[in-house]
Design an enzyme around this catalytic site. Structure first.
Site, PDB file in Angstrom:
ATOM      1  N   CYS A 219       6.232  -0.096   7.647  1.00 48.30           N
ATOM      2  CA  CYS A 219       5.764   1.049   6.868  1.00 48.30           C
ATOM      3  C   CYS A 219       6.918   1.512   5.981  1.00 48.30           C
ATOM      4  O   CYS A 219       8.057   1.626   6.452  1.00 48.30           O
ATOM      5  CB  CYS A 219       5.357   2.166   7.819  1.00 48.30           C
ATOM      6  SG  CYS A 219       4.878   3.688   6.976  1.00 48.30           S
ATOM      7  N   LEU A 220       6.629   1.790   4.717  1.00 46.65           N
ATOM      8  CA  LEU A 220       7.673   2.252   3.802  1.00 46.65           C
ATOM      9  C   LEU A 220       8.238   3.599   4.248  1.00 46.65           C
ATOM     10  O   LEU A 220       9.326   3.971   3.831  1.00 46.65           O
ATOM     11  CB  LEU A 220       7.115   2.373   2.377  1.00 46.65           C
ATOM     12  CG  LEU A 220       6.638   1.061   1.736  1.00 46.65           C
ATOM     13  CD1 LEU A 220       5.973   1.346   0.391  1.00 46.65           C
ATOM     14  CD2 LEU A 220       7.791   0.081   1.567  1.00 46.65           C
TER      15      LEU A 220
ATOM     16  N   GLY B 176       0.837  -1.188   0.000  1.00 46.36           N
ATOM     17  CA  GLY B 176       0.000   0.000   0.000  1.00 46.36           C
ATOM     18  C   GLY B 176       0.872   1.238   0.000  1.00 46.36           C
ATOM     19  O   GLY B 176       2.028   1.191   0.452  1.00 46.36           O
TER      20      GLY B 176
ATOM     21  N   GLN C  54       3.022   9.874   1.339  1.00 39.05           N
ATOM     22  CA  GLN C  54       4.303   9.170   1.391  1.00 39.05           C
ATOM     23  C   GLN C  54       5.215   9.509   0.215  1.00 39.05           C
ATOM     24  O   GLN C  54       6.396   9.170   0.239  1.00 39.05           O
ATOM     25  CB  GLN C  54       4.087   7.653   1.457  1.00 39.05           C
ATOM     26  CG  GLN C  54       3.429   7.200   2.755  1.00 39.05           C
ATOM     27  CD  GLN C  54       3.309   5.704   2.792  1.00 39.05           C
ATOM     28  OE1 GLN C  54       2.364   5.143   2.250  1.00 39.05           O
ATOM     29  NE2 GLN C  54       4.257   5.030   3.409  1.00 39.05           N
TER      30      GLN C  54
ATOM     31  N   HIS D  88      -4.048   1.140   7.832  1.00 42.73           N
ATOM     32  CA  HIS D  88      -2.707   1.739   7.796  1.00 42.73           C
ATOM     33  C   HIS D  88      -2.657   2.883   6.775  1.00 42.73           C
ATOM     34  O   HIS D  88      -2.161   3.976   7.082  1.00 42.73           O
ATOM     35  CB  HIS D  88      -1.692   0.638   7.446  1.00 42.73           C
ATOM     36  CG  HIS D  88      -0.273   1.090   7.404  1.00 42.73           C
ATOM     37  ND1 HIS D  88       0.677   0.637   8.279  1.00 42.73           N
ATOM     38  CD2 HIS D  88       0.374   1.959   6.569  1.00 42.73           C
ATOM     39  CE1 HIS D  88       1.839   1.221   7.998  1.00 42.73           C
ATOM     40  NE2 HIS D  88       1.683   2.018   6.956  1.00 42.73           N
ATOM     41  N   GLU D  89      -3.177   2.639   5.573  1.00 43.78           N
ATOM     42  CA  GLU D  89      -3.097   3.653   4.512  1.00 43.78           C
ATOM     43  C   GLU D  89      -4.016   4.842   4.805  1.00 43.78           C
ATOM     44  O   GLU D  89      -3.633   6.003   4.571  1.00 43.78           O
ATOM     45  CB  GLU D  89      -3.422   3.043   3.142  1.00 43.78           C
ATOM     46  CG  GLU D  89      -2.498   1.913   2.709  1.00 43.78           C
ATOM     47  CD  GLU D  89      -1.019   2.231   2.839  1.00 43.78           C
ATOM     48  OE1 GLU D  89      -0.631   3.409   2.696  1.00 43.78           O
ATOM     49  OE2 GLU D  89      -0.240   1.297   3.128  1.00 43.78           O
TER      50      GLU D  89
ATOM     51  N   HIS E  20      -2.531   7.197   7.174  1.00 43.96           N
ATOM     52  CA  HIS E  20      -1.587   8.129   6.533  1.00 43.96           C
ATOM     53  C   HIS E  20      -2.303   9.385   6.021  1.00 43.96           C
ATOM     54  O   HIS E  20      -1.746  10.485   6.060  1.00 43.96           O
ATOM     55  CB  HIS E  20      -0.880   7.477   5.344  1.00 43.96           C
ATOM     56  CG  HIS E  20       0.336   6.681   5.712  1.00 43.96           C
ATOM     57  ND1 HIS E  20       1.389   7.212   6.416  1.00 43.96           N
ATOM     58  CD2 HIS E  20       0.675   5.398   5.447  1.00 43.96           C
ATOM     59  CE1 HIS E  20       2.320   6.279   6.586  1.00 43.96           C
ATOM     60  NE2 HIS E  20       1.916   5.175   6.011  1.00 43.96           N
TER      61      HIS E  20
END
Ligand code: ZN
Length: 206
Positions: free
Chosen positions: A117-118, A55, A60, A159-160, A163
């Site tokens: 997480c990226l 995702g 991000q 999670h997304e 963000h």
């Protein structure tokens, strides 16, 4: 930015950058249909795949717009034992885009698993998430979509969408479970979140 063939891959913003703490701006149908936003969605897709990740939210890549892309392929899941995938309730999810999403929990059941997480280097951490969620959003064409998700897919959505609300997974983690990418396979591989929590113990802070 790097170029991989004809694909534009952007650098992923890391925690500490204020863009990850802003509430992302909702898009009007006209903005969503614009060439710039359609290009942004393609770049998000290619950047997520290059990472690789399951995702990616627009903040991000430094863009404070309420857009996220999600894809959890069978290929990504190959490296995990079937019993682990079953424990995570993880099954393949096709590529899709969510715009202006609104999420609500379904039921009260919370589940704890490690996630990463990226935008948080290669750290892993235990995060409690709702097992089931419902999401109303628009797709990339502006068409309303409704998603009922459970298990790992519900976790990705939470999670997304976090963000897009300026929330990073470290805000919700059990802080004693924070683990570097190097130590994760050494100390946590094959263990459940509960196993690891029983090893690291509870906070002694008062
Ligand atoms: Zn993330």
């Amino acid at each position: 930015m790097t170029d991989k063939g004809d694909k534009e891959i952007l650098e992923i913003v890391q925690v500490g950058d204020p863009v990850l703490r802003a509430t992302a701006k909702q898009l009007s149908p006209k903005e969503l249909a614009s060439r710039d936003v359609q290009k942004l969605i393609a770049v998000m897709r290619d950047t997520m795949r290059a990472a690789p990740g399951v995702g990616l939210a627009a903040p991000q890549i430094g863009v404070s717009l309420a857009i996220a892309v999600i894809e959890d392929t069978a290929e990504y899941q190959k490296g995990h034992a079937p019993e682990r995938l079953a424990a995570f309730e993880r099954t393949p999810v096709d590529f899709h885009v969510i715009v202006n999403p609104v999420l609500r929990f379904v039921g009260h059941e919370m589940v704890e698993h490690f996630e990463g997480c990226l935008s948080f280097a290669s750290f892993h951490m235990v995060v409690a998430r709702s097992r089931k969620v419902h999401v109303d959003a628009l797709d990339e064409h502006g068409k309303p979509i409704s998603i009922d998700a459970s298990g790992w897919y519900a976790r990705i959505l939470q999670h997304e969408i976090d963000h897009l609300n300026g929330i990073v997974c470290c805000d919700r983690m059990d802080p004693r479970t924070l683990c570097t990418g190097e130590n994760f396979p050494r100390f946590c591989a094959g263990k459940s979140a509960a196993d690891v929590k029983s090893i690291v113990g509870r906070s002694k802070l008062t």
